[in-house]
Scaffold this active site. Structure first.
Site, PDB file in Angstrom:
ATOM      1  CG  ASP A 211      -1.914   1.083   1.267  1.00 20.14           C
ATOM      2  OD1 ASP A 211      -2.869   0.982   0.491  1.00 20.14           O
ATOM      3  OD2 ASP A 211      -1.750   2.051   2.042  1.00 20.14           O
ATOM      4  CD  GLU A 252      15.666 -14.664   3.263  1.00 19.95           C
ATOM      5  OE1 GLU A 252      14.843 -15.166   4.074  1.00 19.95           O
ATOM      6  OE2 GLU A 252      16.352 -13.663   3.517  1.00 19.95           O
TER       7      GLU A 252
END
Ligand code: NOJ
Length: 550
Positions: A211, A252
């Site tokens: 956002d 990751e």
């Protein structure tokens, strides 16, 4: 995403935005919830979308419909429980649908424990460092620290009261006073959000929608905004370091997790900076969303989009609507078909039939362009902006904060119609409370049930277009070539063998040679494409000497 795409899913996905308050209500309180979403997943599966983005569902006082988050690691009771959210993610995955959660890093709720501690602890509370607390200007400190204008209009600072009752420091809020801005210069804020990303990635979500992604970093010297000077809080260079850290976290995890930024940025070059290979994967294309229904303006927006994305290797996105903007069936039915917050007014003459015809053509255009496409809940039903919500029922802070000049965003957030002839149209179970915003009686023709099986309906157009897109190796991620076309007509080709023609002129135009008509947004007149209509064709490859390519 078409099966021939072998890149990551987010490069060519169709992503459906669920606004949980308004999608489906499972528990009968008139507000949509996770139980409701789970009960309607079959709709999204039948539509054929690749992923769902959920607008915020976290504990919140709902001063800004959940974009005032009190705890990013739980679910507000009005929407359900964390266990239900986990079950929803698993059920979506079982249907082959990925999930994206909304993270709100620029600000939190004033009910967040950090902010509560900052207030309760008085001027010396260490938690104040997590926000932007400043003394006021003037001898009594009763003038705001700056005159910055907020994103909802109005002031950006609110004065606090000290625990002893005396007037205290001010705090910054670029949105509503209930949304204090976080201080991203503080390592604690960075660590907290990195942990929040992991929290949701650990729960299997495939992406994060970020956002207000361009607002996080502020100039701590708090200069006023001045033309020609760097802006004190928009698009500061330091924001990129945050997204590089976030990208490392996303990378990751297995399975192509994606970071998708809400970046309102008119400068396309600055916009593309967010999409460099070590930053965000994608960002919403508000340039295209706000573009006029006009062939040359759209062509310029498409070319500008593709040429800004190409150097950073990011896929474009194509967005027509979301929970913040006037629904495009309504926009396209007006004399001015662009979108801007500043120009939002009620009572603008609107031809919904024209708007609907154009929205159908726009769906075929946006689903045929290279990159990912977004569908905001209800656009597949052809819903229009509801403009007659009684004043006392309006909930969006934009309405009051603009002095009731901007009607706010409630009109695009009205609960979806599913079945039946009268409200709540299956949004809630029988005997439930009234929907949190009233639905127009005319939506009886817009329910999922009413449109299913009607080949002329908006819903069947979207279903068919997405089905073709999934199966056709030409669509989704990739490149396109403009074809020569009459004035006011957009024609582009995608290899192999796919052509889209959109007629934005006011005369019918002949179809180019083709071997098959795949889909049209409206009836054709023999081999003539009427105004405000689009068609997908199976065609031969164009000769390489065509004019503009992108
Ligand atoms: C953008 C969101 O889309 C909007 O709904 C919200 O009001 C603001 N950011 C503040 O979080």
């Amino acid at each position: 995403m078409s099966p021939a795409d072998d890149g990551p899913w987010w490069r060519g996905a169709v992503i459906y935005q669920v606004y949980p308050r308004s999608f489906a209500d499972g528990d009968g309180d008139g507000v949509g919830d996770i139980a409701g979403i789970r009960s309607r997943l079959d709709h999204l599966s039948a539509l054929g979308v690749d992923a769902i983005w959920f607008s915020p569902w976290y504990p919140s006082p709902m001063a800004d419909a959940g974009y005032d988050v009190a705890d990013h690691r739980d679910i507000d009771p009005v929407f359900g429980t964390l266990a239900e959210a986990e079950a929803l993610v698993a059920e979506a995955h079982a249907l082959g649908i990925r999930t994206i959660v909304d993270v709100v890093p620029n600000h939190c709720s004033d009910a967040h424990p950090w902010f509560q501690a900052a207030l309760a602890g008085g001027p010396d509370a260490p938690e104040r460092e997590l926000f932007w607390f400043r003394p006021g200007r003037g001898p009594n400190g009763d003038q705001r620290p700056t005159d910055w204008v907020g994103e909802f209009g109005g002031e950006t600072w609110t004065r606090t009261v000290n625990p002893d009752g005396t007037p205290g420091d001010w705090y910054l809020h670029l949105f509503a006073p209930e949304q204090p801005d976080l201080n991203w210069d503080h390592p604690g804020v960075r660590a907290e959000f990195e942990d929040i990303l992991r929290f949701w990635f650990d729960r299997g979500v495939d992406g994060i929608r970020i956002d207000s992604a361009g607002l996080l970093v502020k100039d701590g010297t708090l200069p006023e905004t001045r033309p020609g000077r760097p802006h004190p809080f928009r698009d500061l260079d330091g924001v990129h370091e945050i997204y590089r850290d976030w990208r490392r976290i996303a990378d990751e995890y297995p399975g192509d997790r994606a970071l998708i930024g809400e970046v309102w940025m008119p400068d396309r070059q600055r916009f593309a900076n967010y999409l460099r290979p070590d930053e965000l994967h994608a960002a919403f294309n508000f340039d295209f969303l706000g573009c006029a229904w006009d062939a040359s303006a759209l062509r310029e927006s498409i070319d500008g989009t593709l040429s800004a994305h190409a150097p950073v290797g990011a896929p474009a996105t194509w967005v027509l609507s979301n929970h913040d903007v006037t629904r495009h069936v309504t926009r396209y039915g007006r004399a001015d078909t662009t979108f801007s917050f500043a120009a939002k007014r009620e009572g603008t003459p609107t031809d919904l039939e024209l708007g609907t015809r154009r929205a159908r053509a726009a769906a075929l255009l946006s689903l045929s362009l290279p990159g990912a496409a977004y569908v905001y809940q209800g656009e597949e039903l052809g819903l229009w902006e509801v403009e007659d919500i009684p004043y006392e029922l309006r909930q969006d802070p934009m309405w009051e904060r603009s002095g009731r000049v901007d009607p706010g965003r409630d009109g695009c957030r009205v609960p979806l119609p599913w079945t039946g002839d009268e409200p709540p149209f299956g949004f809630s179970p029988d005997g439930a409370a009234a929907p949190w915003l009233p639905q127009p009686a005319d939506w009886k023709d817009r329910t999922v049930r009413a449109q299913t099986g009607d080949a002329t309906s908006m819903l069947e157009l979207y279903r068919m277009a997405i089905r073709i897109r999934r199966a056709d190796p030409a669509l989704g991620d990739g490149t396109m070539t403009w074809l020569p076309a009459p004035d006011g007509v957009l024609a582009h080709h995608r290899r192999p063998g796919f052509t889209c023609l959109v007629n934005l002129s006011d005369v019918a135009v002949p179809l180019p040679p083709h071997t098959e008509r795949l889909l049209a947004s409206g009836p054709l007149d023999d081999d003539l494409l009427p105004p405000d209509t689009a068609v997908w064709l199976r065609t031969a490859e164009p000769t390489p000497a065509g004019p503009g390519t992108a």
